[in-house]
Design an enzyme around this catalytic site. Sequence first.
Site, PDB file in Angstrom:
ATOM      1  N   ARG A   1       0.842  -1.179   0.000  1.00 21.30           N
ATOM      2  CA  ARG A   1       0.000   0.000   0.000  1.00 21.30           C
ATOM      3  C   ARG A   1       0.886   1.240   0.000  1.00 21.30           C
ATOM      4  O   ARG A   1       1.968   1.249   0.609  1.00 21.30           O
ATOM      5  CB  ARG A   1      -0.899   0.044   1.245  1.00 21.30           C
ATOM      6  CG  ARG A   1      -2.080  -0.903   1.197  1.00 21.30           C
ATOM      7  CD  ARG A   1      -3.117  -0.459   0.162  1.00 21.30           C
ATOM      8  NE  ARG A   1      -4.266  -1.365   0.116  1.00 21.30           N
ATOM      9  CZ  ARG A   1      -4.392  -2.391  -0.739  1.00 21.30           C
ATOM     10  NH1 ARG A   1      -3.449  -2.648  -1.628  1.00 21.30           N
ATOM     11  NH2 ARG A   1      -5.485  -3.139  -0.722  1.00 21.30           N
TER      12      ARG A   1
ATOM     13  N   HIS B   1      -1.052   0.220  -9.788  1.00 19.80           N
ATOM     14  CA  HIS B   1      -1.748  -0.761  -8.932  1.00 19.80           C
ATOM     15  C   HIS B   1      -2.245  -1.943  -9.784  1.00 19.80           C
ATOM     16  O   HIS B   1      -3.441  -2.264  -9.793  1.00 19.80           O
ATOM     17  CB  HIS B   1      -2.905  -0.100  -8.167  1.00 19.80           C
ATOM     18  CG  HIS B   1      -3.321  -0.865  -6.939  1.00 19.80           C
ATOM     19  ND1 HIS B   1      -3.750  -0.265  -5.783  1.00 19.80           N
ATOM     20  CD2 HIS B   1      -3.380  -2.205  -6.699  1.00 19.80           C
ATOM     21  CE1 HIS B   1      -4.069  -1.195  -4.891  1.00 19.80           C
ATOM     22  NE2 HIS B   1      -3.845  -2.379  -5.426  1.00 19.80           N
TER      23      HIS B   1
HETATM   24  P1  NDP Z   1      -1.581 -11.627   4.881  1.00 17.92           P
HETATM   25  O1  NDP Z   1      -2.468 -11.112   5.940  1.00 17.92           O
HETATM   26  O2  NDP Z   1      -1.738 -13.039   4.444  1.00 17.92           O
HETATM   27  O3  NDP Z   1      -0.047 -11.456   5.319  1.00 17.92           O
HETATM   28  C1  NDP Z   1       0.380 -10.321   6.003  1.00 17.92           C
HETATM   29  C2  NDP Z   1       1.787 -10.551   6.535  1.00 17.92           C
HETATM   30  O4  NDP Z   1       2.247  -9.346   7.150  1.00 17.92           O
HETATM   31  C3  NDP Z   1       1.841 -11.647   7.615  1.00 17.92           C
HETATM   32  O5  NDP Z   1       3.015 -12.381   7.457  1.00 17.92           O
HETATM   33  C4  NDP Z   1       1.901 -10.840   8.907  1.00 17.92           C
HETATM   34  O6  NDP Z   1       2.552 -11.493   9.984  1.00 17.92           O
HETATM   35  C5  NDP Z   1       2.723  -9.646   8.472  1.00 17.92           C
HETATM   36  N1  NDP Z   1       2.515  -8.496   9.365  1.00 17.92           N
HETATM   37  C6  NDP Z   1       1.383  -7.812   9.602  1.00 17.92           C
HETATM   38  N2  NDP Z   1       1.598  -6.842  10.509  1.00 17.92           N
HETATM   39  C7  NDP Z   1       2.899  -6.921  10.854  1.00 17.92           C
HETATM   40  C8  NDP Z   1       3.718  -6.217  11.762  1.00 17.92           C
HETATM   41  N3  NDP Z   1       3.249  -5.213  12.495  1.00 17.92           N
HETATM   42  N4  NDP Z   1       5.011  -6.595  11.880  1.00 17.92           N
HETATM   43  C9  NDP Z   1       5.506  -7.620  11.153  1.00 17.92           C
HETATM   44  N5  NDP Z   1       4.776  -8.338  10.264  1.00 17.92           N
HETATM   45  C10 NDP Z   1       3.482  -7.987  10.126  1.00 17.92           C
HETATM   46  O7  NDP Z   1      -1.725 -10.625   3.633  1.00 17.92           O
HETATM   47  P2  NDP Z   1      -1.567 -10.943   2.072  1.00 17.92           P
HETATM   48  O8  NDP Z   1      -0.267 -11.620   1.865  1.00 17.92           O
HETATM   49  O9  NDP Z   1      -2.772 -11.593   1.535  1.00 17.92           O
HETATM   50  O10 NDP Z   1      -1.548  -9.455   1.472  1.00 17.92           O
HETATM   51  C11 NDP Z   1      -0.585  -8.514   1.854  1.00 17.92           C
HETATM   52  C12 NDP Z   1      -0.916  -7.143   1.276  1.00 17.92           C
HETATM   53  O11 NDP Z   1      -0.632  -7.089  -0.116  1.00 17.92           O
HETATM   54  C13 NDP Z   1      -2.385  -6.727   1.341  1.00 17.92           C
HETATM   55  O12 NDP Z   1      -2.733  -6.257   2.616  1.00 17.92           O
HETATM   56  C14 NDP Z   1      -2.472  -5.647   0.276  1.00 17.92           C
HETATM   57  O13 NDP Z   1      -2.215  -4.400   0.876  1.00 17.92           O
HETATM   58  C15 NDP Z   1      -1.344  -5.995  -0.683  1.00 17.92           C
HETATM   59  N6  NDP Z   1      -1.858  -6.372  -2.014  1.00 17.92           N
HETATM   60  C16 NDP Z   1      -1.553  -5.591  -3.101  1.00 17.92           C
HETATM   61  C17 NDP Z   1      -1.982  -5.933  -4.352  1.00 17.92           C
HETATM   62  C18 NDP Z   1      -1.592  -5.134  -5.551  1.00 17.92           C
HETATM   63  O14 NDP Z   1      -2.161  -5.324  -6.627  1.00 17.92           O
HETATM   64  N7  NDP Z   1      -0.604  -4.261  -5.472  1.00 17.92           N
HETATM   65  C19 NDP Z   1      -2.819  -7.125  -4.578  1.00 17.92           C
HETATM   66  C20 NDP Z   1      -3.044  -7.901  -3.380  1.00 17.92           C
HETATM   67  C21 NDP Z   1      -2.584  -7.528  -2.149  1.00 17.92           C
HETATM   68  P3  NDP Z   1       1.944 -12.846  10.633  1.00 17.92           P
HETATM   69  O15 NDP Z   1       2.085 -13.896   9.553  1.00 17.92           O
HETATM   70  O16 NDP Z   1       2.839 -13.110  11.789  1.00 17.92           O
HETATM   71  O17 NDP Z   1       0.530 -12.563  10.979  1.00 17.92           O
HETATM   72  C1  OXD Z   2      -5.438  -5.294  -3.207  1.00 18.17           C
HETATM   73  C2  OXD Z   2      -5.961  -6.193  -4.213  1.00 18.17           C
HETATM   74  O1  OXD Z   2      -5.667  -5.500  -2.014  1.00 18.17           O
HETATM   75  O2  OXD Z   2      -5.916  -5.832  -5.409  1.00 18.17           O
HETATM   76  O3  OXD Z   2      -4.753  -4.334  -3.607  1.00 18.17           O
HETATM   77  O4  OXD Z   2      -6.404  -7.296  -3.862  1.00 18.17           O
END
Ligand code: NDP
Ligand code: OXD
Length: 317
Positions: free
Chosen positions: A232, A280
Amino acid sequence: MTLATRRTLLLAVPVTWAGLWTTPLAEMAPELKVVVQGRDEYDPVSIDYVLGFRPQPGLLKTLPNNRAVFSLGAGVDGFLSDPEYPRQVPLVRFVDHQLSREMAQFCAMHTLIFHRQQRMFDALQRESKWRQSVPPRKTEDTRVGVLGIGEIGTLVAERLREHDFQMAGWSRTRKTIDGVESFAGADELQAFLARSDILICLLPLTDDTRHVLNAKTFAMLPSGAFVINVARGGHLVEPDLIAAIDSGHLAGATLDVFETEPLPDSSPLWAHPKITVTPHVAAISDPRVMAKVAVDGIKRMESGKPLENVVDFARGY
Ligand code: NDP
Ligand code: OXD
């Protein structure tokens, strides 16, 4: 879908895009009444479910009988930024292997473009110059770090591991992933950054992770590091990135997400020679799959089964 009671779903997306979801929803669940926010008249009391992405703040609190919200995005910050989100209503985030695969492909592509100096060869071609050069560092000596090793980050790390990079991930909780070193918690962030020649951000945007990519964390990266932000825009302090690149500390960046989207014409990021900007598009989710996730969730709820991929409001993701 067979429902004892006719249910109504509010689709909260830009009206011009609504057809992307109304068509598959009608095919998959003809008994579900779908109303489109901003297009159709509806009584707030009649809404049982919501499907959307970044709905207008305050909308959800006006729906007293809403049973669940299904996010069209993997990231749910667009819902949680609404201070009036009714916390008793479960929020389901979008999890899909196809989405993770596209994200992994995008991250691998930009890691390799940097590692194999492709931008330099593009520039040489424009000048009709033949100059042979190999990557300054061997792949097996190049350390890639994934901030956020969840659904998507894990696949990104696994795919890049196959290219022989030294992989590590940072998360809140410790992970055991073959060939991927695990760093966990704030105490281990510095050590993680210090070993990341290429840093990929895949964190959810929460109060804890906002502006995690800043002057202080950039200074912890090795000199010549490259940053890829596909999570993000709110994770990044844009002026700090430009300063770290212009000082020569960072080699460059690929950015797919921005604090303001669409990225304003006036943004210095557009023309920066060491920054690649994409709109994006790291992964574009398939509307049919999104519709299916919502329909499956509604079926689960209607038959009394627990919903999957429900957001933990305390963690913020
Ligand atoms: P998940 O919830 O599966 O994974 C999030 C990860 O971040 C986990 O490993 C979590 O740790 C870690 N995390 C969260 N908070 C912290 C913290 N404070 N300190 C350390 N680690 C932290 O999310 P996804 O993998 O599904 O998605 C990640 C992000 O990707 C989404 O939120 C979105 O913003 C972005 N995204 C962007 C897209 C694009 O087109 N550009 C498309 C899809 C997603 P733990 O495992 O220990 O809980
Ligand atoms: C996002 C998505 O979270 O495209 O950005 O899924």
